[in-house]
Design an enzyme around this catalytic site. Structure first.
Site, mmCIF file in Angstrom:
data_model
loop_
_atom_site.group_PDB
_atom_site.id
_atom_site.type_symbol
_atom_site.label_atom_id
_atom_site.label_comp_id
_atom_site.label_asym_id
_atom_site.label_seq_id
_atom_site.Cartn_x
_atom_site.Cartn_y
_atom_site.Cartn_z
ATOM 1 N N ALA A 147 92.489 147.097 61.428
ATOM 2 C CA ALA A 147 93.240 146.096 60.659
ATOM 3 C C ALA A 147 92.717 144.698 60.950
ATOM 4 O O ALA A 147 93.168 144.040 61.887
ATOM 5 C CB ALA A 147 94.721 146.202 60.991
ATOM 6 N N TYR A 269 82.715 142.189 66.563
ATOM 7 C CA TYR A 269 82.291 142.531 65.209
ATOM 8 C C TYR A 269 81.436 143.801 65.159
ATOM 9 O O TYR A 269 80.920 144.154 64.109
ATOM 10 C CB TYR A 269 81.459 141.390 64.609
ATOM 11 C CG TYR A 269 82.188 140.080 64.349
ATOM 12 C CD1 TYR A 269 83.558 139.937 64.552
ATOM 13 C CD2 TYR A 269 81.499 138.968 63.882
ATOM 14 C CE1 TYR A 269 84.206 138.739 64.315
ATOM 15 C CE2 TYR A 269 82.139 137.760 63.635
ATOM 16 C CZ TYR A 269 83.496 137.645 63.862
ATOM 17 O OH TYR A 269 84.126 136.456 63.622
ATOM 18 N N ARG A 301 69.304 167.633 27.003
ATOM 19 C CA ARG A 301 69.817 167.018 25.779
ATOM 20 C C ARG A 301 68.648 166.708 24.841
ATOM 21 O O ARG A 301 67.710 166.012 25.228
ATOM 22 C CB ARG A 301 70.556 165.720 26.145
ATOM 23 C CG ARG A 301 70.817 164.764 24.997
ATOM 24 C CD ARG A 301 71.968 165.212 24.153
ATOM 25 N NE ARG A 301 72.380 164.176 23.218
ATOM 26 C CZ ARG A 301 72.800 164.433 21.983
ATOM 27 N NH1 ARG A 301 72.858 165.684 21.551
ATOM 28 N NH2 ARG A 301 73.188 163.459 21.208
ATOM 29 N N GLU A 415 83.278 145.705 54.146
ATOM 30 C CA GLU A 415 82.457 145.236 55.278
ATOM 31 C C GLU A 415 81.806 143.897 54.963
ATOM 32 O O GLU A 415 80.705 143.612 55.437
ATOM 33 C CB GLU A 415 81.394 146.271 55.662
ATOM 34 C CG GLU A 415 81.948 147.567 56.167
ATOM 35 C CD GLU A 415 82.913 147.416 57.329
ATOM 36 O OE1 GLU A 415 82.878 146.375 57.998
ATOM 37 O OE2 GLU A 415 83.707 148.342 57.551
#
Ligand SMILES: CCCCCCCC/C=C\C/C=C/C(=O)SCCNC(=O)CCNC(=O)[C@H](O)C(C)(C)COP(=O)(O)OP(=O)(O)OC[C@H]1O[C@@H](n2cnc3c(N)ncnc32)[C@H](O)[C@@H]1OP(=O)(O)O
Ligand SMILES: Cc1cc2nc3c(=O)[nH]c(=O)nc-3n(C[C@H](O)[C@H](O)[C@H](O)COP(=O)(O)OP(=O)(O)OC[C@H]3O[C@@H](n4cnc5c(N)ncnc54)[C@H](O)[C@@H]3O)c2cc1C
Length: 661
Positions: A147, A269, A301, A415
């Site tokens: 968090a 970090y 296709r 991030e």
């Protein structure tokens, strides 16, 4: 040789596969890091196929959000027993692959515990804390979310506080304002019961900046929020809808503990760095998945004629279709290769950090930020190209693209927003630029620490050397990227210095140069990606594989050069004639790749489960399965919808009655 040929497959795919000029297993081994890894992927995929209890009961696209969550929880409750049998749990790639098979792109409902919460505990706790929380976290006796993000603040200015109370020897965690509410943490809404809360540490009225705190947010037995905790899910999102991203308000909560300063102030970090390292190869994989779906579909296709009277062609024969799809293939491979390299680099640096050596932290941080930013952005654009290449069917959930692409959207944001991260790369480049300018002015020798930016200090040729040689010279192309990166770096640096000399503060000057700074950062990362791709291909032995890889490398390098042409041509470094050679190389590479395209995507060895797409099926039986898919739609359980007569039926009946009057 293509190992995927089966006689009952779509005849167009059989024909495509029979043309392979290389061994698809050799290619697969190159992509996944060796034959043994390829073999292990197949064994794990077989394990998944054999265990029906791990499968979805209906396609995910047909489930409501609650059903998706319940389905994911159901699988999670039996997952631990299976993973130990299916995988070497100490091998992160095997674990990641098994997760992907079971949960597909929506992810394991406890993934944030595995990739962020628990790694933070492993990497950022002391011996005593580890004794208390490591084994139990490993066993998943608790589940920890991460968090950090707040509703309205940035990370340096986080508002959540952790104030040390000398008397009770406790930290008091508090969300003082509405903007300080934690917002977004994955699995925090309902699944997890612990949060690693990033909060500003205050001791004796002094702030020590953001630090992680281990906070129990829900009762371990009842799972109810603990006193002082307000927590919940933030609602539906573009994707990741089996992840209950949450909000959290802390009202004077007291987790206890002591303060031990880290070896480097950015250690807090490091969990973000780990995830950034995971994201780049993931972006490569997503893009390769999208390209596989679109290339296989384009091979079955048929639409329109190229030579009148010769019959309808496979849409993959159109140069426009190749130009739309093959660069995605090449970029996907570039991200996989660069991602694998930096993932290893990241693990080594994190090990060094544990031993107190932080010397490579800044280098690692910059490259991870840049790769995450470039790979997620290009993968998002590329997947959209893949979707569009499938025409109308690309818009159906049956194609797999709605789920894949809407999940992909988060890549550019999680991030760290991509532009914010590119500016981190730019900070790093500006330091190198300062060294270069000092070297020139004062004759000092800057340190030349690693391959990632050595080129910035070297004198490259002043003219672009790309020519029309039959065999492209990759060194000339790499030098063009290096030239551009160095030029943009120094230009941004000089502009910054000029602005400061004219009286701007560093911060204001930085903002006024930030578009240019991001350009320099992108060029630096492009250079890294190109160099890594070249280095990896140079290590390959065996001509058939090497030839097809060189075709992809040729496309990658010249396509990227073309994307940079404005910067390369504006000062006359590259001439108009050279741009012509660049385009010629691209078109040539497209035609060389065309006959091998289906075999290249087969080499990735993606199972139908991984592709999750009717269009991309390995057997190519698309049309009959599109009908089956549509018939399975929950709407088709009824011939007449239960509420039809209440609304539309009644409306038509009333209209008919009126017209009879
Ligand atoms: C299909 C899609 C697939 C995605 C799959 C992912 C699955 C996971 C899903 C969800 C999980 C998501 C989780 C999260 O998002 S968690 C929250 C993540 N939050 C962020 O990333 C926020 C981004 N911001 C930052 O990281 C920082 O604010 C910053 C790095 C941009 C800036 O740092 P800050 O301290 O605020 O300011 P400065 O710019 O002043 O930096 C100071 C100084 O420190 C250096 N530095 C910063 N970080 C590091 C680091 N990690 N290591 C080393 N050095 C670092 C920075 O470069 C400056 O250095 P200086 O120039 O020398 O001063
Ligand atoms: C699916 C998903 C999962 C997430 N999971 C977690 C999680 O588990 N834990 C967690 O803590 N967080 C999580 N997050 C939050 C995520 O990390 C942040 O959303 C992300 O870091 C971006 O921050 P932000 O939302 O505050 O955007 P902002 O920083 O507000 O960015 C908005 C815009 O402002 C620009 N901008 C902002 N700052 C600057 C600047 N300095 N210079 C120039 N431009 C700037 C950006 O470029 C962007 O265009 C998650 C987010 C998503 C979408």
């Amino acid at each position: 040789m293509n190992h995927q040929i089966k006689k009952d497959d779509n005849p167009d795919l059989i024909e495509e596969r029979s043309k392979a000029t290389f061994d698809t297993d050799a290619f697969g081994a190159f992509i996944w890091g060796g034959y043994n890894n390829l073999k292990r992927r197949r064994e794990i995929a077989r394990y998944y196929e054999d265990h029906k209890e791990l499968h979805d009961t209906v396609p995910i696209a047909f489930m409501t959000r609650e059903e998706k969550l319940e389905n994911a929880y159901r699988k999670a409750s039996i997952f631990e027993n299976h993973i130990k049998k299916a995988c070497d749990v100490n091998n992160p790639e095997e674990v990641r692959y098994f997760n992907w098979l079971v949960y597909h792109i929506d992810g394991h409902p406890t993934s944030v515990h595995s990739i962020m919460g628990f790694p933070t505990i492993i990497n950022q706790s002391d011996k005593e804390q580890q004794e208390r929380w490591l084994q139990s976290g490993e066993n998943r006796e608790y589940l920890a979310t991460y968090a950090q993000t707040e509703l309205g603040t940035n990370i340096k200015k986080l508002e959540t506080t952790a104030t040390y109370d000398q008397k009770t020897e406790e930290f008091i965690l508090n969300s003082p304002t509405v903007t300080s509410l934690k917002w977004w943490p994955g699995n925090m809404g309902h699944s997890h019961n612990v949060a690693i809360v990033m909060a500003q540490l205050w001791i004796n009225n002094k702030c020590y900046g953001p630090h992680p705190f281990f906070v129990q947010i829900r009762d371990p037995k009842t799972h109810k929020p603990l006193p002082g905790i307000t927590v919940g899910d933030i609602g539906p999102k573009f994707g990741l809808n089996t992840t209950d991203n949450g909000f959290l308000k802390l009202d004077h909560v007291f987790p206890n503990g002591t303060y031990v300063p880290p070896v480097h102030d950015k250690i807090a970090y490091s969990s973000m760095m780990l995830v950034r390292a995971i994201i780049t190869p993931l972006m490569g994989e997503n893009l390769c998945i999208g390209a596989t779906i679109a290339i296989r579909y384009s091979a079955i296709r048929r639409q329109g004629e190229i030579k009148p009277g010769d019959g309808e062609v496979q849409i993959l024969d159109y140069q426009t279709q190749q130009h739309r799809l093959f660069p995605q293939l090449a970029r996907g491979i570039a991200f996989l290769l660069a991602g694998r390299n930096t993932y290893n680099f990241c693990n080594n640096v994190l090990k060094d950090i544990k031993n107190g050596d932080v010397s490579l932290l800044a280098d690692l941080h910059a490259i991870l930020c840049g790769l995450k930013a470039i790979s997620s952005y290009q993968a998002e654009l590329g997947l959209e190209q893949c979707r569009m290449a499938c025409g109308g069917h690309g818009y159906s959930a049956a194609s797999g693209f709605p789920l894949l692409n809407s999940n992909q959207f988060n890549g550019v944001t999680v991030e760290g927003d991509n532009l914010v991260l590119l500016l981190q790369v730019a900070r790093y480049l500006m330091k190198r630029a300062k060294e270069i300018r000092y070297e020139i002015r004062y004759g000092q020798q800057p340190s030349k620490p690693n391959e990632i930016y050595d080129y910035l200090f070297d004198d490259a040729p002043k003219k672009c050397l790309i020519d029309q040689a039959y065999v492209p010279n990759y060194k000339n192309v790499l030098e063009s990227f290096e030239y551009l990166s160095k030029k943009l770096t120094l230009q941004a640096y000089d502009k910054l210095e000029q602005l400061k000399q004219r009286g701007r503060t560093s911060e204001v000057a930085w903002n006024e140069c930030s578009v240019e700074l991001c350009k320099a950062a992108r060029a630096h990362i492009r250079t890294f990606l190109a160099r890594t791709f070249i280095n990896e291909v140079n290590q390959v032995n065996g001509l058939p594989l090497l030839t097809v890889l060189k075709d992809l490398l040729q496309l990658y390098l010249f396509y990227e050069v073309k994307e940079c042409m404005a910067g390369l041509m504006e000062d006359g470094y590259m001439l108009g004639q050279q741009l012509h050679y660049v385009k010629k190389n691209i078109y040539e590479a497209l035609s060389k790749i065309r006959p091998n395209a289906v075999s290249i995507v087969d080499s990735f060895d993606f199972t139908d489960r991984e592709l999750n797409s009717v269009l991309g099926r390995r057997d190519g039986h698309v049309y009959e399965n599109l009908l089956k898919w549509a018939q399975a739609s929950p709407l088709n359980k009824h011939d007449v919808l239960p509420f039809h007569h209440k609304y539309l039926g009644r409306m038509m009946e009333e209209a008919r009655q009126k017209s009879r009057l």
